[in-house]
Design a protein around this motif. Structure first.
Motif, PDB file in Angstrom:
ATOM      1  N   LYS A 103       0.891  -1.168   0.000  1.00  0.00           N
ATOM      2  CA  LYS A 103       0.000   0.000   0.000  1.00  0.00           C
ATOM      3  C   LYS A 103       0.924   1.211   0.000  1.00  0.00           C
ATOM      4  N   ILE A 243      -5.661   3.906   5.870  1.00  0.00           N
ATOM      5  CA  ILE A 243      -4.744   3.059   5.079  1.00  0.00           C
ATOM      6  C   ILE A 243      -5.264   1.616   5.049  1.00  0.00           C
ATOM      7  N   GLY A 244      -5.521   1.069   6.228  1.00  0.00           N
ATOM      8  CA  GLY A 244      -5.958  -0.324   6.305  1.00  0.00           C
ATOM      9  C   GLY A 244      -7.358  -0.540   5.748  1.00  0.00           C
ATOM     10  N   LEU A 274      -2.280   0.576   8.970  1.00  0.00           N
ATOM     11  CA  LEU A 274      -2.479  -0.561   8.076  1.00  0.00           C
ATOM     12  C   LEU A 274      -3.071  -1.746   8.835  1.00  0.00           C
ATOM     13  N   ALA A 413       3.141  -1.921   4.193  1.00  0.00           N
ATOM     14  CA  ALA A 413       2.892  -0.499   3.951  1.00  0.00           C
ATOM     15  C   ALA A 413       4.184   0.121   3.442  1.00  0.00           C
TER      16      ALA A 413
END
Ligand SMILES: *Cc1c(COP(=O)(O)O)cnc(C)c1O
Length: 455
Positions: A103, A243-244, A274, A413
């Protein structure tokens, strides 16, 4: 879309509308921060000189979800949703049957995940009538993010940057000034905390703990000025969960479920951002990933620190937080991953680690830069020094899969690019980079300074 896609995107309409708070889903809540004088849990009034009430409420909220204000979502849309990549070329270079996904947060204005929290922090402060924000910065990513976010909401931004990074990375300073921020090397002569350190050691390389003391001191002394922290605190981890949440939606599009999640930890915010939404799923039994934090061997708060109440800063001005710590006097060696040079670990990550819900490993910087170069040559992105720690652990896992033939799904990440860290790559490529031995004496000395808190 299949798992063979290279770049997995979400549309703006698929962007998360809420941040996720893991606390109500944990088997027990983390121990509360304590007032250093009374040793009683801190209340909202103790934090009010530094933070706006909206953030204080988020710090202690028991709600599982917090709505993201429209004004914040509008700024997020400048770079969010961020892409999720399948690292086909890295997999091929390693000859692994593992599927590696990353990501990528380097697409933000600061080139890292930090604006995910800088933007809401600036928004809530501006909404509360605050005129100026102060903060510390290590490698400069947080300072860049807060200067950018402050400009979005008409705030002044004054930043103390750890001296070692200030000298190593002059372009961060220019970037911060371009966004309208003011920047000082820390320790500085501008504060009581800075003057005290300089009196003892005029050549001090500084540390995040010292820089925090300086920024907190100035905010505490001015009614129109608040302080902003780029990691560690619950509300920062909360904001990073975009993000997650995005990664879950992206992996769902290609029908993949992670077996292993790795991330780098300085204060713990990109890792939590994340990992926590996936940990929610793990606790609910819908998936079962191994979740692994990777920290620098020079500053191993999770793997070698003590789980104890300690100050967040060096001068002892913050509340006491129960966390994995090397002692607030510990000054890590000046490794290139400046963002990972913090003596403590977020109380929430520390608690989750104590509960056995995540693992931790420590890596030396040469192995990390080797991973960073392997990644750059295959995937075409030069990673910031911090996420090279995650990449080193990711590659280690992928090579284990090569041995065993397992087709694990690994998620990491890539929390920032390294375009302003090229001097560190230059040193690595020239063979001039060294691994610092962690000094047991330095750790023992800093541990001796832990505040005495009855159990
Ligand atoms: C600040 C920073 C870190 C360390 O902070 P966390 O709170 O642990 O995420 C790691 N990577 C990058 C790129 C950073 O800017």
């Amino acid at each position: 879309m299949t798992a063979d896609a290279t770049k997995i995107l979400l549309s703006e309409s698929e962007m998360p509308r809420r941040w996720y708070n893991i606390v109500p889903d944990l088997p027990s809540p983390p121990p509360p921060p304590l007032h250093p004088g009374t040793l009683q849990p801190v209340g909202p009034d103790d934090l009010a000189p530094l933070f706006p009430m909206a953030l204080i409420e988020q710090e202690v909220t028991a709600e599982r979800y917090v709505d993201i204000p429209d004004e914040v979502q509008e700024v997020y849309r400048l770079w969010r949703p961020s892409p999720l990549y399948r690292a086909h070329r890295l997999e091929k270079a390693l000859g692994t049957p593992a599927k590696i996904f990353y990501k990528y947060e380097g697409v933000s204005p600061a080139g890292s995940h930090k604006p995910n929290t800088a933007v809401p922090q600036a928004y809530y402060n501006a909404a509360a009538g605050v005129r100026r924000l102060t903060t510390e910065t290590g490698a400069g990513q947080w300072g860049t993010a807060l200067a950018f976010a402050s400009a979005q909401f008409g705030l002044e931004c004054e930043i103390w940057q750890v001296r070692a990074s200030y000298d190593q990375k002059p372009y961060r300073k220019i970037m911060i000034e371009t966004f309208g921020g003011t920047i000082h090397p820390s320790p500085s002569e501008l504060t009581e905390a800075g003057r005290r350190v300089l009196a003892a050691d005029p050549d001090s390389p500084g540390s995040l703990g010292i820089a925090i003391s300086e920024a907190v001191e100035v905010a505490a002394q001015h009614a129109d000025t608040n302080y902003a922290l780029g990691s560690v605190l619950n509300h920062v981890l909360l904001h990073q969960t975009v993000i997650g949440e995005e990664a879950i939606a992206q992996l769902a599009k290609v029908g993949a479920t992670p077996d292993v999640i790795v991330g780098c930890t300085g204060g713990g915010s990109n890792f939590a951002g994340l990992a926590f939404p996936f940990l929610r799923e793990k606790l609910a039994g819908t998936m079962n990933p191994v979740i692994r934090a990777v920290e620098p061997a020079s500053c191993p708060s999770l793997t070698q620190g003590k789980y104890a109440y300690d100050f967040g800063d060096t001068a002892g001005m913050t509340p006491l937080m129960k966390m994995h710590t090397l002692g607030h006097d510990f000054i890590p060696d000046p490794i290139h991953a400046g963002g990972l040079r913090y003596h403590g670990m977020s109380p929430l990550i520390s608690h989750v680690y104590e509960l056995g819900l995540i693992e931790a490993v420590a890596k030396n910087q040469k192995e990390c830069f080797e991973a960073g170069v392997t990644f750059a040559r295959s995937e075409g992105i030069i990673p910031a020094p911090e996420p090279t720690h995650a990449l080193a652990a990711c590659i280690e896992e992928a090579l284990r899969c090569k041995e065993s033939g397992e087709e694990k799904v690994i998620l990491t990440a890539l929390c920032g690019h390294g375009h302003l860290d090229l001097a560190a790559y230059g040193r690595y490529l020239a063979g001039d980079m060294v691994d610092h031995e962690l000094s047991a004496d330095a750790v023992a000395a800093a541990m001796a300074g832990l505040p005495k808190v009855p159990a």
